[in-house]
Every structure is written in structure tokens, then in C-alpha cells.
Scaffold this motif. Sequence first.
Motif, PDB file in Angstrom:
ATOM      1  N   LEU A   1       0.847  -1.196   0.000  1.00  0.00           N
ATOM      2  CA  LEU A   1       0.000   0.000   0.000  1.00  0.00           C
ATOM      3  C   LEU A   1       0.879   1.241   0.000  1.00  0.00           C
ATOM      4  O   LEU A   1       1.797   1.356   0.818  1.00  0.00           O
ATOM      5  N   TYR A   2       0.592   2.165  -0.915  1.00  0.00           N
ATOM      6  CA  TYR A   2       1.201   3.492  -0.840  1.00  0.00           C
ATOM      7  C   TYR A   2       0.503   4.228   0.300  1.00  0.00           C
ATOM      8  O   TYR A   2      -0.706   4.456   0.256  1.00  0.00           O
ATOM      9  N   LEU A   3       1.250   4.608   1.326  1.00  0.00           N
ATOM     10  CA  LEU A   3       0.648   5.250   2.491  1.00  0.00           C
ATOM     11  C   LEU A   3       0.270   6.690   2.165  1.00  0.00           C
ATOM     12  O   LEU A   3       1.068   7.431   1.572  1.00  0.00           O
ATOM     13  N   HIS A   4      -0.919   7.103   2.552  1.00  0.00           N
ATOM     14  CA  HIS A   4      -1.353   8.495   2.362  1.00  0.00           C
ATOM     15  C   HIS A   4      -0.513   9.407   3.245  1.00  0.00           C
ATOM     16  O   HIS A   4      -0.190   9.069   4.386  1.00  0.00           O
ATOM     17  N   ARG A   5      -0.181  10.580   2.714  1.00  0.00           N
ATOM     18  CA  ARG A   5       0.761  11.461   3.414  1.00  0.00           C
ATOM     19  C   ARG A   5       0.225  11.977   4.752  1.00  0.00           C
ATOM     20  O   ARG A   5       1.013  12.396   5.605  1.00  0.00           O
ATOM     21  N   ARG A   6      -1.064  11.951   4.956  1.00  0.00           N
ATOM     22  CA  ARG A   6      -1.577  12.426   6.256  1.00  0.00           C
ATOM     23  C   ARG A   6      -1.157  11.496   7.399  1.00  0.00           C
ATOM     24  O   ARG A   6      -1.306  11.842   8.573  1.00  0.00           O
TER      25      ARG A   6
ATOM     26  N   PRO B   1      -2.868   5.260  -2.479  1.00  0.00           N
ATOM     27  CA  PRO B   1      -3.137   5.874  -1.164  1.00  0.00           C
ATOM     28  C   PRO B   1      -4.631   6.095  -0.923  1.00  0.00           C
ATOM     29  O   PRO B   1      -5.376   6.443  -1.839  1.00  0.00           O
ATOM     30  N   THR B   2      -5.056   5.871   0.301  1.00  0.00           N
ATOM     31  CA  THR B   2      -6.435   6.146   0.703  1.00  0.00           C
ATOM     32  C   THR B   2      -6.446   6.922   2.013  1.00  0.00           C
ATOM     33  O   THR B   2      -5.659   6.639   2.921  1.00  0.00           O
ATOM     34  N   GLU B   3      -7.348   7.907   2.096  1.00  0.00           N
ATOM     35  CA  GLU B   3      -7.527   8.669   3.340  1.00  0.00           C
ATOM     36  C   GLU B   3      -8.311   7.873   4.369  1.00  0.00           C
ATOM     37  O   GLU B   3      -8.259   8.178   5.566  1.00  0.00           O
ATOM     38  N   TYR B   4      -9.052   6.878   3.890  1.00  0.00           N
ATOM     39  CA  TYR B   4      -9.995   6.192   4.753  1.00  0.00           C
ATOM     40  C   TYR B   4      -9.303   5.005   5.404  1.00  0.00           C
ATOM     41  O   TYR B   4      -9.398   3.850   4.952  1.00  0.00           O
ATOM     42  N   PHE B   5      -8.625   5.322   6.493  1.00  0.00           N
ATOM     43  CA  PHE B   5      -7.645   4.445   7.117  1.00  0.00           C
ATOM     44  C   PHE B   5      -7.796   4.591   8.623  1.00  0.00           C
ATOM     45  O   PHE B   5      -7.767   5.702   9.156  1.00  0.00           O
ATOM     46  N   VAL B   6      -8.026   3.493   9.319  1.00  0.00           N
ATOM     47  CA  VAL B   6      -8.213   3.507  10.768  1.00  0.00           C
ATOM     48  C   VAL B   6      -7.181   2.592  11.406  1.00  0.00           C
ATOM     49  O   VAL B   6      -6.981   1.457  10.946  1.00  0.00           O
ATOM     50  N   ILE B   7      -6.538   3.080  12.456  1.00  0.00           N
ATOM     51  CA  ILE B   7      -5.490   2.327  13.143  1.00  0.00           C
ATOM     52  C   ILE B   7      -6.094   1.667  14.380  1.00  0.00           C
ATOM     53  O   ILE B   7      -6.765   2.323  15.179  1.00  0.00           O
ATOM     54  N   LEU B   8      -5.879   0.369  14.527  1.00  0.00           N
ATOM     55  CA  LEU B   8      -6.453  -0.361  15.658  1.00  0.00           C
ATOM     56  C   LEU B   8      -5.533  -0.298  16.868  1.00  0.00           C
ATOM     57  O   LEU B   8      -4.303  -0.399  16.744  1.00  0.00           O
ATOM     58  N   LEU B   9      -6.151  -0.101  18.028  1.00  0.00           N
ATOM     59  CA  LEU B   9      -5.436  -0.105  19.305  1.00  0.00           C
ATOM     60  C   LEU B   9      -5.947  -1.256  20.150  1.00  0.00           C
ATOM     61  O   LEU B   9      -7.120  -1.655  20.039  1.00  0.00           O
TER      62      LEU B   9
ATOM     63  N   GLN C   1      -7.269  12.175  12.348  1.00  0.00           N
ATOM     64  CA  GLN C   1      -6.794  10.793  12.320  1.00  0.00           C
ATOM     65  C   GLN C   1      -7.650   9.974  13.280  1.00  0.00           C
ATOM     66  O   GLN C   1      -8.039  10.467  14.351  1.00  0.00           O
ATOM     67  N   LEU C   2      -7.941   8.740  12.874  1.00  0.00           N
ATOM     68  CA  LEU C   2      -8.864   7.904  13.645  1.00  0.00           C
ATOM     69  C   LEU C   2      -8.162   6.645  14.148  1.00  0.00           C
ATOM     70  O   LEU C   2      -7.398   6.006  13.417  1.00  0.00           O
ATOM     71  N   PHE C   3      -8.480   6.299  15.387  1.00  0.00           N
ATOM     72  CA  PHE C   3      -7.973   5.081  16.021  1.00  0.00           C
ATOM     73  C   PHE C   3      -9.176   4.336  16.577  1.00  0.00           C
ATOM     74  O   PHE C   3     -10.158   4.949  17.012  1.00  0.00           O
ATOM     75  N   LEU C   4      -9.097   3.034  16.587  1.00  0.00           N
ATOM     76  CA  LEU C   4     -10.258   2.240  16.971  1.00  0.00           C
ATOM     77  C   LEU C   4      -9.846   1.109  17.899  1.00  0.00           C
ATOM     78  O   LEU C   4      -8.862   0.416  17.645  1.00  0.00           O
ATOM     79  N   VAL C   5     -10.592   0.962  18.996  1.00  0.00           N
ATOM     80  CA  VAL C   5     -10.487  -0.235  19.829  1.00  0.00           C
ATOM     81  C   VAL C   5     -11.733  -1.060  19.512  1.00  0.00           C
ATOM     82  O   VAL C   5     -12.826  -0.750  19.986  1.00  0.00           O
ATOM     83  N   PRO C   6     -11.618  -2.076  18.644  1.00  0.00           N
ATOM     84  CA  PRO C   6     -12.807  -2.797  18.168  1.00  0.00           C
ATOM     85  C   PRO C   6     -13.528  -3.510  19.307  1.00  0.00           C
ATOM     86  O   PRO C   6     -12.911  -3.963  20.271  1.00  0.00           O
TER      87      PRO C   6
END
Length: 669
Positions: free
Chosen positions: A170-175, A214-222, A343-348
Motif C-alpha cells: 500500500l502506498y501510504l497516504h501522506r496524512r 493511497p487512501t484517506e480512509y484508514f483507521v489504526i487499531l489499538l 486521524q482515527l484510532f479504533l479499539v474494536p
Amino acid sequence: MTQLNNSNEDSLMDIDNQGDPFLAFIDRARSVLSPVEEDEDEETYNPNRNGSDSTGPGWSWIASRILKTCIAYSSGVTSAILLSDLSQAWSEQRRSSISKKRPEIINQLKKKHRRNKLANTVTIDSVYEKNFLSLNSVLEAVIVDAFVLPGTNIYMLTLGDFWSSNTIDLYLHRRYYDLVDAHGGILNKGREVFLTGCYLRTGKEGAGSPRLLPTEYFVILLDDDQDDDAMLIAAQFCSDSFSSISFNEASNGVSYSLYARIESIQSKEIQGMSGTVQRKEITLVDNDGVKVEFLLWGEQVLLANLFSVGSMLALDRPYIASSAESAIETSHELCLEYGSATQLFLVPFLQHEEQVYVPLTQNRYQGSRLVSTVDPTQSLKVSQVALPRDFQGSIDFSCYPFQSFVTDLRDKMTSVSLYGVVTDIFHERNTAEVIFSLKIEDTTGAIWAKLHFARSWSFGRLGIGHTVYLSGLSCHLNKHKCLEATWYENAAGALFVNLSCLPALLNSSCLHKLSSLSDLSSEASCTYICRVRLDQVDQCHVSTRFAHSRCGHVVNKMPSGDIECSFCHCNCDAEVVRTFHLKITLADETGKMFAWCVNQTATELLQISPDEFYDLPEDEQFMYPSSLENESFIVALVNGKRQGYGLTQSITQETDAIPWEITRALRCE
């Protein structure tokens, strides 16, 4: 631990000796799909165990699949067709859980992977197979590697998932570049991420591997069980709350980091200057119980594919907007939006499990897990089943290995299946929704179920005494502390099948047994399949009438001139068809009986359509049945006049005093 009450001894005897070929075939199919493993736990069965080859399908999965196949093959099915279809479908479903050669970091994470897949999740293997990825597809991925393309400052992530042997770059989005720093960045090896809105770049003429743009719609899991992630949540997201947000300060450049639970996700269409705009309203609740709406607009709605109710969402630098300007009705003057710096982070939400005791209605473990039917003392016993539970405490019974009975139903049960006989039904009229209340009885008791339809009744003719299968039921206690069952037509896993009117049943010897007329019991609550001939046709009664095409019940002309269905109680001027009402004598070697039928069943017996019959001269109508003397048919028969049936008198009494209805007929050559 949830305890299901045991039924009484008489009910247990009925269940054990019912001899229903349809239920017997489900047991047989389960034994084929679920071979016994020597090291299997004899006390607790876990149908959701990851990677377990011994895990078999649930009772409702097998029943639903059989009935769907019967619907597809209306001319009938064989045991071989059904078992082949079941085996193939189950193999495909299990394919995602079969161990594959994948990066070791993913194998380590998989051991504690307890999440349910998101609705639009696709696997990396499927992307390679199809060479295609739709914008609304979701990838639930694990970072296998993070690196910079040689000679550039472009960050790449190598992604894998829990179900694939392939990885993809994946090409990472610059944000997100500030999160991938080699010295302590959060986007490192082993981090789980969700992403959507991806474009696939494929290699031309087979040169090069596919990559994700690259996609802006990206959520990081915690993972709040991990110290580093717990410290990050506490340090970055717990100092601000919804009550501390100031619109004026936000307008002057003050940023906020917020942490809240996702309570609901709703879709809206908003009329804008240049047409309608899609919007998602995500209701968030913080630790103080304050609710705020998080809005996604236009293409941003793709982000909602990554969220699930009950999960904890951490928002870094959301855009603070005015509720009035965003045109939403809320008690809070502010709302949140997905801004250019957010930026979004998620605890599923993790699917917890509930240990459910198996009641005595399951006095035999269905399928091959019953080791010995000769010596019951040697049988493999299962006393409890581990089932998933959501954050509201409702237990999901979709993978329950046994058949559920009415006596087993309790509060907070979802995805329940019932197999039984309709003993009453009526349309609830004082409501804006289309709701029918259906009373279903099995060998252990009866329960009323509220059926919520999207538009109108859509299951054809249904009558008292018909055998039905219903999946996707939910049970809960109402305000009077009485148990209620509800069913929604468009809900996931919802299925309704009227077996008494199922064409394939008559031609599928593996799913029924032929009975003689002398076997029929007036106290029986089942569907009999019999081979009969038409007898004494000079005494049969044939008439035509108008019926509602959707439900098959007769219509009435109201004083206003409108045509109203006697069953649906709706205006049906445009959906009226001419149908038969037939009373006829059936006979076989053991006896005779008088029965009635309507609609398609009567058409099959008379071998003429209602319109063609109506156009015949009156003397030919009178003489026509005589040509059918001794014609042979296989018929389905039900008793709709048992004591206690149809107490609401809501269904038009088409039966007169005749208890036996022919629900389906098939001519024998």
C-alpha cells in the motif's frame, strides 16, 4: 452463564420419537460435515473456535441451506444433491479459517483474534484472484513491513490478513506519515489497520504485483490490553471530553483528541444545492455519558464501513462544527466531522462468549457426535456451548449446534431458528409498520412472533396447520416482563419457508416419508405426504373466487367500492386474481377422506386454470371433474382444525367444517 430450562418428560419423548424425515436429514448432514475428533472436549462445544477442523455447522445453517436448495430445485432434490451442496458451501465458508502459509507475525496475532469480520471485508487472496477491488470493500489488515521506496520519500506498507497467504503493498497516504516514523512510530510491524476506499493498481500484461494506491480512509487499531496502547489512549485521548469542547476555541485553532463509544450508525440523504448528499451520523458517547454526533459526508461515508457498534473510537483533531449549520437535530450545539487533519484510532468491540447450558430437549447430540446410539451410557455428552455475546448482552444463536425449541427461548437471544406449525396469525392494523403476528407451536410449546415486513406480506399463502421454518428471530422481555419474539424481513440471516407449500418437498424422498390415509391423525401437528387418487369426483365442489395475489387469501368488496384483502387488510385492487376453491374426496388402498384446497394446488388437481374453467359453459363446468376420476397425485396434507388453532379467527374461514387442507399437489404419471 446462561441456563436454558428443561422441558418436561412428555415433551422429551415427543422430540425423541417424532420421526420427522426433514429433521432426520439435518442430523445426517451434520454427521457428514462434522466428523468426530478424538481429542474433542466432551463437555463444552465451541462452534466459533478459530482454525478448528472439528467445528461443524450450526443446526440452523444446515436447515436454511437445505431449504434454499429446495427452493432453487423446485422439481425436487436427492440426498446426493443436498449433501454435495452442503459440503461445498461449508468448505467455502471454512476456507477462511484454514491455516495457510502466512507471515509469522500474523500467525502470532491470529491466536488472540476474536473479532467478527466487518460486513464488507474482502481478503487479500480474493483481490489477487479477481484482480479487482471495489471502493466500498474493507481490508482488515496487519502491517507486515513498513519501508521507503528506494530513491524516494514515499512510504509503503506491506499488508497481510488473517485469511490469506498473499500480502499486498500500500502506498501510504501522506496524512499518516507522522505515524510511521522508524523511531517509535505507531504504524510498525504487527499493527492492525482497517482501510477502505482503495484503488487497485494492477501490473500491465502480468508485469509487477498489484498495489494499493493511497487512501484517506484508514483507521489504526489499538489494543487497550497492551501497555503501550493503553498509555497512548490515556495520555492523548482521555484529557478532553465532549463537555470540554469550545466552539470559539476550536475556531481559533485549538485542537481536541476525544475518546468515545460508538452507540449507533445511521444513514441519511441531505438535499444540497446540487442534489442529494449522502451522510452518515455516528452517535458517540463519552465516559461522562455525553452524546455527540460524528458526521461523514459524501465519499467520506465509506469510513463507516470500518466502524462497528460498541467499538471505542479515538478521534485526533476532528473538525468541530455547529449542529445548526450541519442541519442535525441534537441536544448538543456541536458536532464532529472528519476534517483534513483528522486521524482515527479504533479499539474494536470484541465478541465475548457466553457459556450456554444445553437443556434436556437436546438429550441426544445431533449428528456424528453421538458416539453410540446402541448404548446411551456411552454417548458423547455436551453440557454447554460457547456462543458469542454482543456488548448489550444478547447471545447469538446462529451457530448453535442443536435445534432450538420454544421451551428453550429466553431473554436476549438473537439469530434463533424455529421449526413448527402455525396455529394462529393476524395482521396488526394500528401501526405504521407492516407487522403480522404469527403463533408457532412445536412439541414443547407455542410462542407469538412479530414479523416486520419491509413493504407488505411477501411469503405467498400461509394457513393454519402449515409447517414453517423461521430463522433470524430475536427474543426479549417486553415492558410487562413477557417474552416476545421478533423477526425483520431484511435482517441478516432472516429466512421464512412454508414447508407445507414447498414444491420440492413432494419430489424429495430424502426429506419426507409417504403416509397412507389411515395414518393421518386428527391430533397431529405435522405435514403428511400421501400418494392418493381422486375419488367420487361427481360429489366434488368447485367454485372460483377472487384472491389477493400476494397472500392467496380471498378479497372482499367494501361499501366504498374498494377491494380489501381479508388477510392483509390492505387495498389490493391492482393485485387481484381469479382462483379456485375446491372440495374433493381423496382415496388410497387404506381409506378415503374429504379435503379442500385453493389457488395453485386446486389448479394442479383440476389440470385447468381458474380463468379457463370460468370461461367454460356452465354444463361443461359441471361435467369437467368427471374426467379426473382415479387420477393419481402426491399431495401434502395438514390439519387446520385442531383444538386451540385459529382462536383469533383472523383468517377467513375457507375450510367450512373440513379439517384437512391439501397444501400442495403433484400429478403422478
